[in-house]
Design a protein around this motif. Sequence first.
Motif, PDB file in Angstrom:
ATOM      1  N   SER A 105       0.683  -1.478   0.058  1.00  0.00           N
ATOM      2  CA  SER A 105      -0.046  -0.050  -0.597  1.00  0.00           C
ATOM      3  C   SER A 105       0.873   0.776   0.434  1.00  0.00           C
ATOM      4  CB  SER A 105      -1.103  -0.158   1.120  1.00  0.00           C
ATOM      5  OG  SER A 105      -0.169  -0.032   2.270  1.00  0.00           O
ATOM      6  N   ARG A 106       0.121   2.217  -0.481  1.00  0.00           N
ATOM      7  CA  ARG A 106       0.533   3.809   0.417  1.00  0.00           C
ATOM      8  C   ARG A 106       0.302   4.344   1.127  1.00  0.00           C
ATOM      9  NH1 ARG A 106       3.758   5.549  -5.714  1.00  0.00           N
ATOM     10  NH2 ARG A 106       4.570   3.285  -5.938  1.00  0.00           N
ATOM     11  N   GLY A 107       0.552   5.287   1.456  1.00  0.00           N
ATOM     12  CA  GLY A 107       0.698   6.343   2.193  1.00  0.00           C
ATOM     13  C   GLY A 107      -0.489   7.514   2.303  1.00  0.00           C
TER      14      GLY A 107
ATOM     15  N   LYS B  33       1.830  -2.047  12.660  1.00  0.00           N
ATOM     16  CA  LYS B  33       2.092  -1.466  10.955  1.00  0.00           C
ATOM     17  C   LYS B  33       0.909  -0.238  10.761  1.00  0.00           C
ATOM     18  CE  LYS B  33      -0.157  -3.251   7.296  1.00  0.00           C
ATOM     19  NZ  LYS B  33      -0.757  -4.164   6.225  1.00  0.00           N
ATOM     20  N   GLN B  34       0.200  -0.579  10.973  1.00  0.00           N
ATOM     21  CA  GLN B  34      -0.967   0.181  10.560  1.00  0.00           C
ATOM     22  C   GLN B  34      -0.597   2.058  11.795  1.00  0.00           C
ATOM     23  OE1 GLN B  34      -3.363   0.471   9.014  1.00  0.00           O
ATOM     24  NE2 GLN B  34      -4.187   3.015   9.645  1.00  0.00           N
TER      25      GLN B  34
ATOM     26  N   CYS C 107       1.996   3.387  10.228  1.00  0.00           N
ATOM     27  CA  CYS C 107       1.400   4.156   8.705  1.00  0.00           C
ATOM     28  C   CYS C 107       1.349   5.506   9.675  1.00  0.00           C
ATOM     29  CB  CYS C 107       0.143   3.163   7.875  1.00  0.00           C
ATOM     30  SG  CYS C 107       0.948   2.012   7.310  1.00  0.00           S
ATOM     31  N   GLU C 108       0.139   5.713  10.085  1.00  0.00           N
ATOM     32  CA  GLU C 108      -0.119   6.610  11.076  1.00  0.00           C
ATOM     33  C   GLU C 108       0.526   7.904  11.437  1.00  0.00           C
ATOM     34  OE1 GLU C 108      -3.998   3.984  12.655  1.00  0.00           O
ATOM     35  OE2 GLU C 108      -3.101   5.231  14.346  1.00  0.00           O
TER      36      GLU C 108
ATOM     37  N   ASP D  34       1.284   9.342   8.228  1.00  0.00           N
ATOM     38  CA  ASP D  34       0.560   9.962   7.151  1.00  0.00           C
ATOM     39  C   ASP D  34       0.198  11.553   8.396  1.00  0.00           C
ATOM     40  OD1 ASP D  34       0.220   8.966   5.274  1.00  0.00           O
ATOM     41  OD2 ASP D  34      -1.565   7.379   6.675  1.00  0.00           O
TER      42      ASP D  34
ATOM     43  N   TYR E 214       4.892   7.582   1.800  1.00  0.00           N
ATOM     44  CA  TYR E 214       6.061   6.413   1.687  1.00  0.00           C
ATOM     45  C   TYR E 214       5.003   5.305   1.025  1.00  0.00           C
ATOM     46  CZ  TYR E 214       1.633   5.283   5.391  1.00  0.00           C
ATOM     47  OH  TYR E 214       0.406   5.138   5.797  1.00  0.00           O
ATOM     48  N   ARG E 215       5.796   4.137   0.984  1.00  0.00           N
ATOM     49  CA  ARG E 215       4.485   2.593   0.680  1.00  0.00           C
ATOM     50  C   ARG E 215       5.564   1.840   1.768  1.00  0.00           C
ATOM     51  NH1 ARG E 215       8.489   0.321  -4.287  1.00  0.00           N
ATOM     52  NH2 ARG E 215      10.401   0.063  -3.072  1.00  0.00           N
ATOM     53  N   VAL E 216       4.063   0.732   1.769  1.00  0.00           N
ATOM     54  CA  VAL E 216       4.747  -0.248   3.013  1.00  0.00           C
ATOM     55  C   VAL E 216       4.575  -1.576   1.957  1.00  0.00           C
ATOM     56  CG1 VAL E 216       3.391  -1.742   4.230  1.00  0.00           C
ATOM     57  CG2 VAL E 216       2.657   0.640   4.280  1.00  0.00           C
TER      58      VAL E 216
ATOM     59  N   LEU F 220       8.072   0.053   6.108  1.00  0.00           N
ATOM     60  CA  LEU F 220       7.222   1.511   5.434  1.00  0.00           C
ATOM     61  C   LEU F 220       9.081   2.396   4.849  1.00  0.00           C
ATOM     62  CD1 LEU F 220       4.879   0.565   6.942  1.00  0.00           C
ATOM     63  CD2 LEU F 220       4.484   3.319   7.562  1.00  0.00           C
TER      64      LEU F 220
END
Length: 426
Positions: A123-125, A302-303, A306-307, A310, A316-318, A336
Amino acid sequence: MLDRKFIVENAAAVKLNCRQRGVPEQVDALVNYELQRREKLKRLEELNRLANEVAKSIGQLPDAAAREARKEEGRRLREEKDQVQREHDELDRQVHEIQLRLPNMAHPDAPIGDDDLANVELSRGKHAPRVFDFPALDHLQIGEKWSWIDFEGGARTTGAGFYFLKGELVLLDLALQQFAVNELLRRGYTPTITPDLAQDSILEGIGFLPRGPETQVYSIHDSTLSLIGTAEITLGGLYSGQVLDETQLPIRICGISHCYRTEAGAAGRAGRGLYRVHQFTKVEMFAFTTPETSEALHEELKQIECELFDALEIPYRVVDTATGDLGGPAHRKFDLEAWMPGRGQGGEWGEVTSTSNCTDYQSRRLNIRYKRAGEKGTHYVHTLNGTAIALSRALIAILENHQLADGTVRVPSCLHPYLGRTTLGG
RNA sequence: GGAGAGGUGGCUGAGUGGUCGAAAGCACCGGUUUGCUAAAUCGGCGUAGGGGUCAAACCCUACCGCAGGUUCGAAUCCUGUCCUCUCCGCCA
């Protein structure tokens, strides 16, 4: 560390796993030694039993001559036991040595491949890489403009790869730490500041093998201590040897520490500036939990990562890390990678955080177990770790992504409460 | 850094060579009793490995901070080591 019984019973799967992770293995030898060891153990217990019987009987014998005869028998059994014991211990040592080098079993969904080229983007940010309408600087150029990073001073006092952070960049560093810790506290993570040194046995338990030629670890002379490469070591060691109650789980902690890495053998890929340095500060997340919940908790870590990124408004990308790039302890690992406009030609992705589910690999080495109410026996906990903020690389990402045309740096709004200003430089 | 004391089961705390894996109390779990609560009473109650059983019961081995040693036999004796506490010194 994998369970011996598991290795013996699943030798083929263990070998395949090693192959996919690019780790040389001696599974056949281990199985062979282990089976021999079990035989020795049986014999050993038998001899102990006999010797115990003899010893117990002596105290009750009234006749002195009979006691002497029994004593002689006891001596003989004891000598034989010692011999078998030595043989057993040698086999045990050999099994253990091989066992320590076997990596954790990989998650079935982890991409199979030799290195990071096989990583899969998940995924991506929220924020896309920015298009600059002026020539973007790298973080060293920005730092130089405002005298924020002093590698020369670091080299003079300590050596290549060390640096001083100076001026307003220190405020940004501290603000990032406070931001991360507050966000984690809000999510139920207990903040800690950990020791920066740990016993070698703890390093080994976590999966860092200290003091080899390839070591990433600084050791303290004339001691069994090393400087930690990450707070994962001290946080994981925190409950070593403990039996936790299931109701305590999951235990969520975060720890601030300095991280020290020799980067032996990394000279060729040192990169510029703060990307690969011998010392940095990191806010790390760590969790102990049950096997049933570790995968969900891994998602949570992971979440959170990301938060945080963000909120920092960093693109970023995961990625889901390929088997060959997992290292020893990880069952599955997500990284990340932040966009760093100053890397390479016109920007590159660079790893800023990493979160791993190590299942029971570390807890078996560190002997961290838990108990379930109404159930006898204990189980090994699952351990997980994740970077909240690694300061050196987060600083790169912020400086390079939030730079303005005049070389000043915009402070993302989530840091305003901690920094007290909206722009750095000038 | 110097001097002393101590580390035993979830906790408190006995135990200085011979059925001690370990008294007793507390806590906890289960039963009985009681109108409820409380109390009383009986029983159970460590971990790991191996054997055994459909499962249990049960049996064996190891573990009294850790590592060695003495002994037929060690929680108990000896050596080393780690940790904790008290006092002194030094010190951010």
